[in-house]
Design a protein around this motif. Structure first.
Motif, PDB file in Angstrom:
ATOM      1  N   SER A  23     -15.026 -34.752   0.425  1.00  0.00           N
ATOM      2  CA  SER A  23     -13.931 -35.708   0.555  1.00  0.00           C
ATOM      3  C   SER A  23     -12.940 -35.547  -0.590  1.00  0.00           C
ATOM      4  N   ALA A  24     -13.450 -35.330  -1.786  1.00  0.00           N
ATOM      5  CA  ALA A  24     -12.586 -35.123  -2.946  1.00  0.00           C
ATOM      6  C   ALA A  24     -11.748 -33.863  -2.761  1.00  0.00           C
ATOM      7  N   ASN A  25     -12.371 -32.800  -2.265  1.00  0.00           N
ATOM      8  CA  ASN A  25     -11.653 -31.547  -2.038  1.00  0.00           C
ATOM      9  C   ASN A  25     -10.578 -31.712  -0.967  1.00  0.00           C
ATOM     10  N   GLU A  26     -10.885 -32.480   0.058  1.00  0.00           N
ATOM     11  CA  GLU A  26      -9.915 -32.720   1.125  1.00  0.00           C
ATOM     12  C   GLU A  26      -8.694 -33.470   0.607  1.00  0.00           C
ATOM     13  N   TRP A 162      -7.059 -43.604  -4.192  1.00  0.00           N
ATOM     14  CA  TRP A 162      -8.277 -42.932  -4.601  1.00  0.00           C
ATOM     15  C   TRP A 162      -8.099 -42.485  -6.050  1.00  0.00           C
ATOM     16  N   ILE A 163      -9.182 -42.515  -6.811  1.00  0.00           N
ATOM     17  CA  ILE A 163      -9.153 -41.980  -8.171  1.00  0.00           C
ATOM     18  C   ILE A 163      -9.795 -40.600  -8.103  1.00  0.00           C
ATOM     19  N   LEU A 164      -8.976 -39.567  -8.282  1.00  0.00           N
ATOM     20  CA  LEU A 164      -9.409 -38.184  -8.104  1.00  0.00           C
ATOM     21  C   LEU A 164      -9.474 -37.469  -9.450  1.00  0.00           C
ATOM     22  N   GLU A 165     -10.618 -36.870  -9.728  1.00  0.00           N
ATOM     23  CA  GLU A 165     -10.787 -36.116 -10.972  1.00  0.00           C
ATOM     24  C   GLU A 165     -10.742 -34.621 -10.677  1.00  0.00           C
TER      25      GLU A 165
END
Length: 262
Positions: A23-26, A162-165
């Motif tokens: 999901s993060a990669n998407e 979203w908080i994305l690292e």
């Protein structure tokens, strides 16, 4: 029974973690691939503010063009006189089919030296001409350079994000990780945090005046603040135009050398 339970629990946790990472990669890919037109041009007002509140103003022109799968960007300072004519050109390439990175090609021209210099990959995290934005910030960073993770969700100015690292895979990277708050509906970055090699907060980014221009979501004002030096840079885009003809010859090293960009 106990071992079976632990195995099932471990498998469930692994599945959850994998889905979370995907999901993060998407999300990262949607941010990366946000539509921005085949071409763009605009005037950028740059304000530098030091720790004492003293300001310096600069103005530059910006042009972008998609050439097949390559994104080309050229910037040229117009004012003041001490930086006028400094030009920067970058070619950002897509990753290879196997997911490996293709480093961008970048060049900078300094009129006083009458010479074009290539900007190497190791210098991409350096500040761009005294601003708090790096060379890497000015282009399209390859997704394969980072490992992504979702840290949670949070509202920014009432907007669900979203908080994305993004953790740099290169252990020598000057910016070890970036944390961004991504609008769930538009995938536009609302704010960001940048951490140094020691994982200390170094810079914060705020995005303002976000709107659709010719149907493309655009951030017209960005403020990057170095919290370690208390210096900040404000970029404001004016007269922005998408999908209008630009001079393709501007996107060449020879155009920089001939000071052709206007």
């Amino acid at each position: 029974m106990k071992n079976h339970f632990l195995s099932a629990l471990s498998a469930g946790f692994l599945l959850f973690t994998t889905c979370f990472a995907q999901s993060a990669n998407e999300i990262a890919k949607k941010v990366h691939d946000l539509p921005s037109g085949k071409t763009s041009s605009g005037l950028v007002s740059v304000t530098l503010i030091d720790k004492n509140g003293k300001t310096r103003n600069r103005e530059l022109v910006s042009y972008t063009m998609k050439d097949g799968s390559t994104d080309k960007t050229v910037l040229m300072f117009k004012t003041p006189r001490d930086v006028a004519g400094i030009s920067y050109l970058t070619y950002d390439y897509p990753d290879k089919a196997d997911g490996s990175t293709v480093d961008s090609d970048s060049w900078i021209y300094i009129p006083a030296m009458k010479k074009v210099r290539r900007v190497s990959g190791s210098n991409k995290d350096d500040d761009f001409q005294g601003t708090d934005f790096t060379y890497d910030d000015l282009g399209t960073r390859s997704l394969s350079k980072d490992n992504f993770a979702l840290l949670g969700e949070e509202k920014v100015n009432g907007i669900d994000c979203w908080i994305l690292e993004a953790k740099a895979k290169d252990p020598k990277a000057k910016v070890s990780r970036r944390v961004t708050w991504v609008n769930k509906k538009t995938f536009v970055v609302q704010k960001g945090e940048y951490y140094d090699k020691q994982n200390r907060l170094q810079k914060t980014l705020t995005a303002d005046d976000i709107k659709q221009v010719n149907g493309y979501w655009t951030t017209l004002k960005q403020t990057m603040t170095n919290v370690q030096t208390n210096h900040k840079t404000i970029y404001e885009v004016k007269n922005l135009k998408y999908d209008e003809k630009v001079n393709e010859s501007y996107f060449t090293v020879s155009a920089l050398e001939r000071e052709q960009i206007k």
